[in-house]
Design a protein around this motif. Structure first.
Motif, PDB file in Angstrom:
ATOM      1  N   ALA A 116       0.816  -1.222   0.000  1.00  0.00           N
ATOM      2  CA  ALA A 116       0.000   0.000   0.000  1.00  0.00           C
ATOM      3  C   ALA A 116       0.844   1.263   0.000  1.00  0.00           C
ATOM      4  O   ALA A 116       0.343   2.351  -0.338  1.00  0.00           O
ATOM      5  CB  ALA A 116      -0.939  -0.001   1.204  1.00  0.00           C
ATOM      6  N   PHE A 117       2.132   1.146   0.365  1.00  0.00           N
ATOM      7  CA  PHE A 117       3.030   2.302   0.373  1.00  0.00           C
ATOM      8  C   PHE A 117       3.900   2.341  -0.889  1.00  0.00           C
ATOM      9  O   PHE A 117       4.895   3.054  -0.938  1.00  0.00           O
ATOM     10  CB  PHE A 117       3.909   2.273   1.632  1.00  0.00           C
ATOM     11  N   ARG A 118       3.522   1.540  -1.895  1.00  0.00           N
ATOM     12  CA  ARG A 118       4.166   1.496  -3.210  1.00  0.00           C
ATOM     13  C   ARG A 118       5.609   0.984  -3.149  1.00  0.00           C
ATOM     14  O   ARG A 118       6.458   1.374  -3.940  1.00  0.00           O
ATOM     15  CB  ARG A 118       4.125   2.875  -3.889  1.00  0.00           C
ATOM     16  N   ILE A 119       5.874   0.127  -2.200  1.00  0.00           N
ATOM     17  CA  ILE A 119       7.182  -0.507  -2.073  1.00  0.00           C
ATOM     18  C   ILE A 119       7.068  -1.942  -2.584  1.00  0.00           C
ATOM     19  O   ILE A 119       6.108  -2.650  -2.266  1.00  0.00           O
ATOM     20  CB  ILE A 119       7.679  -0.503  -0.620  1.00  0.00           C
ATOM     21  N   TYR A 150      -3.531   1.815  12.105  1.00  0.00           N
ATOM     22  CA  TYR A 150      -3.219   1.095  10.868  1.00  0.00           C
ATOM     23  C   TYR A 150      -2.516  -0.188  11.264  1.00  0.00           C
ATOM     24  O   TYR A 150      -1.510  -0.164  11.988  1.00  0.00           O
ATOM     25  CB  TYR A 150      -2.307   1.916   9.946  1.00  0.00           C
ATOM     26  N   ASP A 151      -3.023  -1.330  10.771  1.00  0.00           N
ATOM     27  CA  ASP A 151      -2.445  -2.632  11.089  1.00  0.00           C
ATOM     28  C   ASP A 151      -2.411  -3.451   9.799  1.00  0.00           C
ATOM     29  O   ASP A 151      -3.424  -4.016   9.381  1.00  0.00           O
ATOM     30  CB  ASP A 151      -3.290  -3.335  12.149  1.00  0.00           C
ATOM     31  N   GLY A 152      -1.248  -3.487   9.156  1.00  0.00           N
ATOM     32  CA  GLY A 152      -1.159  -4.164   7.873  1.00  0.00           C
ATOM     33  C   GLY A 152       0.186  -4.812   7.646  1.00  0.00           C
ATOM     34  O   GLY A 152       1.047  -4.832   8.536  1.00  0.00           O
ATOM     35  N   GLN A 153       0.367  -5.333   6.441  1.00  0.00           N
ATOM     36  CA  GLN A 153       1.615  -5.972   6.032  1.00  0.00           C
ATOM     37  C   GLN A 153       2.274  -5.110   4.959  1.00  0.00           C
ATOM     38  O   GLN A 153       1.601  -4.604   4.053  1.00  0.00           O
ATOM     39  CB  GLN A 153       1.352  -7.371   5.471  1.00  0.00           C
ATOM     40  N   VAL A 154       3.586  -4.932   5.050  1.00  0.00           N
ATOM     41  CA  VAL A 154       4.323  -4.108   4.097  1.00  0.00           C
ATOM     42  C   VAL A 154       5.508  -4.897   3.548  1.00  0.00           C
ATOM     43  O   VAL A 154       5.970  -5.856   4.171  1.00  0.00           O
ATOM     44  CB  VAL A 154       4.828  -2.795   4.751  1.00  0.00           C
TER      45      VAL A 154
END
Length: 302
Positions: free
Chosen positions: A213-216, A259-263
């Motif tokens: 979601a952070f475009r990485i 915010y609780d997600g996977q990156v």
């Protein structure tokens, strides 16, 4: 620079023949870089020559469905596809750059400098996409000339093996020879593309990554947990800058969100957190450690 009188009159005729646009006398004066009286003189001249000029609600146009209108349409007007074909034909001339410039100037005289410039910009972008598609289809290498890198703030040529366009057609996946890695290149940062005769040599290593979601990008599919608490300002900015995070945001208090997600890694979310350090609390230990190391290194370099 003002156009010669004959070119201005031809330009005005072309404008009046466009069925998808309506022009007032003021519009025509601005486009032709003349005063309103000159436009009225052109209208009178056209009428004396047999043209039928109609006005409606302060707008001026040529009467349609007349023989002279059909003849002029066949002679002067190009639709978008025809204009692109003509430009590509001109651009294919390799031996006489002066001739190419003169032909493009004539197009500008007829259709207006701004109109031609906008078409050329669109065509150049299409040309980059078209050449990349050609390289992908032929499985050939290509050079991305003067690629502008935001990370290093430099421009350089990149020798790559392009193998897939992104779903939005704004990026291309390619294997970069110098680094031996797969990368996602943004098309708008490519000045031009040169398709080489060399075929792919590392096709077995071509691999598209997944983007968080952070475009990485993650090329091996691994992800890391990331949990932060933030106030309303940080939450609004997070949604504005990274809208794909919305599904992982929950409200935990009147003026607090989580915010609780996977990156893919902590680079993207880390930059966001550091920029709003006074609005965010980090709950994931690994993310907190990454941010602390980054901040310490930054302070040491000041």
């Amino acid at each position: 620079m003002a156009q010669p009188k004959k070119e201005r009159s031809l330009h005005m005729l072309t404008l009046l023949m466009q069925t998808n646009r309506r022009y007032s006398v003021t519009d025509l004066a601005e486009l032709l870089e003349v005063d309103r009286r000159t436009v009225y003189r052109y209208i009178a001249t056209f009428n004396r020559a047999g043209f039928v000029i109609q006005t409606s609600h302060r707008h001026v146009r040529l009467a349609q469905h007349t023989q002279i209108h059909r003849q002029l349409s066949d002679l002067l007007y190009f639709n978008q596809e025809e204009a692109m074909t003509l430009y590509n034909a001109i651009d294919a001339i390799e031996t006489d750059t002066q001739l190419k410039a003169e032909l493009k100037n004539k197009l500008a005289s007829i259709y207006g400098t701004r109109t031609v410039r906008e078409k050329i910009i669109r065509m150049e972008k299409n040309k980059v996409t078209k050449q990349l598609m050609e390289a992908i289809e032929k499985r050939h290498r290509a050079v991305l000339h003067n690629y502008s890198s935001p990370s290093s703030n430099t421009q350089s040529d990149r020798l790559v093996e392009p193998f897939s366009l992104s779903d939005d057609s704004k990026h291309v996946w390619a294997f970069e020879i110098s680094t031996g890695s797969n990368k996602l290149f943004k098309l708008s940062r490519i000045e031009s593309v040169e398709v080489l005769s060399d075929v792919w040599r590392y096709g077995i290593r071509h691999r598209k990554g997944t983007t968080d979601a952070f475009r990485i990008i993650s090329f091996d599919g691994t992800t890391l947990p990331a949990r932060i608490r933030m106030n309303r300002r940080a939450r609004n900015l997070l949604l504005e800058e990274y809208p794909l995070t919305e599904s992982d945001i929950t409200q935990t208090d009147t003026d607090e969100w989580t915010y609780d997600g996977q990156v893919s890694n902590y680079v993207g979310i880390g930059r966001f957190v550091i920029g709003l350090a006074d609005c965010i609390n980090i709950e994931t230990p690994e993310l907190k450690q990454y941010v602390n190391h980054f901040a310490q290194a930054f302070l040491e370099n000041l």
